[in-house]
Motif scaffolding. Structure first.
Motif, PDB file in Angstrom:
ATOM      1  N   LEU A  45       0.814  -1.221   0.000  1.00 15.74           N
ATOM      2  CA  LEU A  45       0.000   0.000   0.000  1.00 15.74           C
ATOM      3  C   LEU A  45       0.846   1.268   0.000  1.00 15.74           C
ATOM      4  O   LEU A  45       0.539   2.216  -0.722  1.00 15.74           O
ATOM      5  CB  LEU A  45      -0.961   0.017   1.182  1.00 15.74           C
ATOM      6  N   ASP A  46       1.889   1.307   0.800  1.00 15.86           N
ATOM      7  CA  ASP A  46       2.736   2.507   0.847  1.00 15.86           C
ATOM      8  C   ASP A  46       3.374   2.782  -0.506  1.00 15.86           C
ATOM      9  O   ASP A  46       3.468   3.935  -0.937  1.00 15.86           O
ATOM     10  CB  ASP A  46       3.817   2.373   1.922  1.00 15.86           C
ATOM     11  N   GLU A  47       3.775   1.723  -1.188  1.00 22.04           N
ATOM     12  CA  GLU A  47       4.377   1.873  -2.514  1.00 22.04           C
ATOM     13  C   GLU A  47       3.352   2.428  -3.514  1.00 22.04           C
ATOM     14  O   GLU A  47       3.661   3.320  -4.307  1.00 22.04           O
ATOM     15  CB  GLU A  47       4.905   0.516  -2.985  1.00 22.04           C
ATOM     16  N   PHE A  48       2.124   1.905  -3.460  1.00 20.35           N
ATOM     17  CA  PHE A  48       1.072   2.414  -4.337  1.00 20.35           C
ATOM     18  C   PHE A  48       0.788   3.886  -4.045  1.00 20.35           C
ATOM     19  O   PHE A  48       0.720   4.711  -4.959  1.00 20.35           O
ATOM     20  CB  PHE A  48      -0.223   1.615  -4.189  1.00 20.35           C
ATOM     21  N   LEU A  49       0.618   4.226  -2.767  1.00 19.65           N
ATOM     22  CA  LEU A  49       0.284   5.602  -2.406  1.00 19.65           C
ATOM     23  C   LEU A  49       1.400   6.575  -2.791  1.00 19.65           C
ATOM     24  O   LEU A  49       1.123   7.691  -3.226  1.00 19.65           O
ATOM     25  CB  LEU A  49      -0.041   5.693  -0.919  1.00 19.65           C
ATOM     26  N   ALA A  50       2.641   6.151  -2.673  1.00 21.14           N
ATOM     27  CA  ALA A  50       3.763   7.007  -3.077  1.00 21.14           C
ATOM     28  C   ALA A  50       3.738   7.234  -4.591  1.00 21.14           C
ATOM     29  O   ALA A  50       3.964   8.358  -5.056  1.00 21.14           O
ATOM     30  CB  ALA A  50       5.091   6.376  -2.646  1.00 21.14           C
ATOM     31  N   ASN A  51       3.455   6.196  -5.359  1.00 20.09           N
ATOM     32  CA  ASN A  51       3.377   6.320  -6.816  1.00 20.09           C
ATOM     33  C   ASN A  51       2.221   7.240  -7.209  1.00 20.09           C
ATOM     34  O   ASN A  51       2.369   8.083  -8.096  1.00 20.09           O
ATOM     35  CB  ASN A  51       3.220   4.931  -7.451  1.00 20.09           C
ATOM     36  N   LEU A  54     -10.117   7.061  -3.925  1.00 24.73           N
ATOM     37  CA  LEU A  54     -11.029   6.633  -2.868  1.00 24.73           C
ATOM     38  C   LEU A  54     -10.536   5.316  -2.286  1.00 24.73           C
ATOM     39  O   LEU A  54      -9.957   4.494  -3.001  1.00 24.73           O
ATOM     40  CB  LEU A  54     -12.439   6.449  -3.428  1.00 24.73           C
ATOM     41  N   GLN A  55     -10.785   5.123  -0.986  1.00 21.63           N
ATOM     42  CA  GLN A  55     -10.394   3.881  -0.317  1.00 21.63           C
ATOM     43  C   GLN A  55     -11.621   3.254   0.314  1.00 21.63           C
ATOM     44  O   GLN A  55     -12.427   3.947   0.944  1.00 21.63           O
ATOM     45  CB  GLN A  55      -9.347   4.182   0.758  1.00 21.63           C
ATOM     46  N   ASP A  56     -11.768   1.952   0.132  1.00 23.02           N
ATOM     47  CA  ASP A  56     -12.879   1.238   0.754  1.00 23.02           C
ATOM     48  C   ASP A  56     -12.777   1.369   2.272  1.00 23.02           C
ATOM     49  O   ASP A  56     -11.699   1.240   2.837  1.00 23.02           O
ATOM     50  CB  ASP A  56     -12.845  -0.235   0.336  1.00 23.02           C
ATOM     51  N   LYS A  57     -13.892   1.645   2.898  1.00 27.86           N
ATOM     52  CA  LYS A  57     -13.929   1.878   4.338  1.00 27.86           C
ATOM     53  C   LYS A  57     -13.607   0.641   5.159  1.00 27.86           C
ATOM     54  O   LYS A  57     -13.061   0.738   6.255  1.00 27.86           O
ATOM     55  CB  LYS A  57     -15.322   2.370   4.726  1.00 27.86           C
ATOM     56  N   HIS A  58     -13.959  -0.522   4.662  1.00 22.98           N
ATOM     57  CA  HIS A  58     -13.795  -1.749   5.433  1.00 22.98           C
ATOM     58  C   HIS A  58     -12.646  -2.624   4.925  1.00 22.98           C
ATOM     59  O   HIS A  58     -12.037  -3.333   5.711  1.00 22.98           O
ATOM     60  CB  HIS A  58     -15.110  -2.537   5.431  1.00 22.98           C
ATOM     61  N   ILE A  71      -8.374  -1.967  -0.789  1.00 29.85           N
ATOM     62  CA  ILE A  71      -9.115  -1.724  -2.026  1.00 29.85           C
ATOM     63  C   ILE A  71      -9.242  -0.214  -2.233  1.00 29.85           C
ATOM     64  O   ILE A  71      -9.703   0.508  -1.347  1.00 29.85           O
ATOM     65  CB  ILE A  71     -10.507  -2.382  -1.994  1.00 29.85           C
ATOM     66  N   PHE A  72      -8.829   0.229  -3.413  1.00 28.75           N
ATOM     67  CA  PHE A  72      -8.894   1.634  -3.791  1.00 28.75           C
ATOM     68  C   PHE A  72      -9.635   1.774  -5.107  1.00 28.75           C
ATOM     69  O   PHE A  72      -9.714   0.834  -5.892  1.00 28.75           O
ATOM     70  CB  PHE A  72      -7.485   2.215  -3.957  1.00 28.75           C
ATOM     71  N   PHE A  73     -10.157   2.966  -5.330  1.00 22.97           N
ATOM     72  CA  PHE A  73     -10.805   3.314  -6.586  1.00 22.97           C
ATOM     73  C   PHE A  73     -10.228   4.642  -7.045  1.00 22.97           C
ATOM     74  O   PHE A  73     -10.054   5.554  -6.240  1.00 22.97           O
ATOM     75  CB  PHE A  73     -12.318   3.519  -6.399  1.00 22.97           C
ATOM     76  N   THR A  74      -9.946   4.751  -8.338  1.00 20.21           N
ATOM     77  CA  THR A  74      -9.708   6.080  -8.881  1.00 20.21           C
ATOM     78  C   THR A  74     -11.006   6.491  -9.560  1.00 20.21           C
ATOM     79  O   THR A  74     -11.682   5.670 -10.191  1.00 20.21           O
ATOM     80  CB  THR A  74      -8.541   6.125  -9.893  1.00 20.21           C
ATOM     81  N   TYR A  75     -11.348   7.747  -9.384  1.00 22.96           N
ATOM     82  CA  TYR A  75     -12.538   8.323  -9.999  1.00 22.96           C
ATOM     83  C   TYR A  75     -12.070   9.549 -10.759  1.00 22.96           C
ATOM     84  O   TYR A  75     -11.492  10.463 -10.162  1.00 22.96           O
ATOM     85  CB  TYR A  75     -13.570   8.701  -8.935  1.00 22.96           C
ATOM     86  N   SER A  76     -12.246   9.523 -12.055  1.00 27.44           N
ATOM     87  CA  SER A  76     -11.793  10.660 -12.863  1.00 27.44           C
ATOM     88  C   SER A  76     -12.859  11.051 -13.870  1.00 27.44           C
ATOM     89  O   SER A  76     -13.657  10.217 -14.300  1.00 27.44           O
ATOM     90  CB  SER A  76     -10.476  10.336 -13.576  1.00 27.44           C
TER      91      SER A  76
END
Length: 98
Positions: free
Chosen positions: A15-21, A41-45, A49-54
């Motif tokens: 996750l840290d690698e993804f968020l840095a990218n 966006l990040q799933d609450k539970h 799991i992440f979503f990009t919304y563009s």
């Protein structure tokens, strides 16, 4: 207007690698011609799991981005971090209550 939603599930240890990218590239993606909005966006539970919304002006704008060196570079790093196949939708607004 095209609303693009991409669901991505990551290996929790990546996750840290993804968020840095994402942080490194979000301004470049947002500045890409035709992109009007970009959100992560990040799933609450299920926090891996992440979503990009563009939002894109039109389908050709989205396709130019998807065929760009920027996308190819970002995606090459991102896809190595998945623990499930990503899913993407291109949508248009049918009704809005704003």
């Amino acid at each position: 207007m095209i609303h693009r939603i991409v669901k991505m599930e990551f290996d929790p240890s990546k996750l840290d690698e993804f968020l840095a990218n994402f942080e490194e590239n979000k301004s470049k993606i947002r500045a890409f011609e035709g992109c009007e909005k970009l959100e992560l966006l990040q799933d609450k539970h299920n926090t891996n799991i992440f979503f990009t919304y563009s939002n894109w002006v039109d389908e050709p704008s989205l396709e130019r981005y998807r065929n760009s060196e920027l996308f190819k570079g970002v995606w090459a790093k991102t896809k190595l971090l998945f623990n499930a196949k990503p899913v993407a939708w291109s949508t248009t607004v049918v009704k809005s209550e704003e």
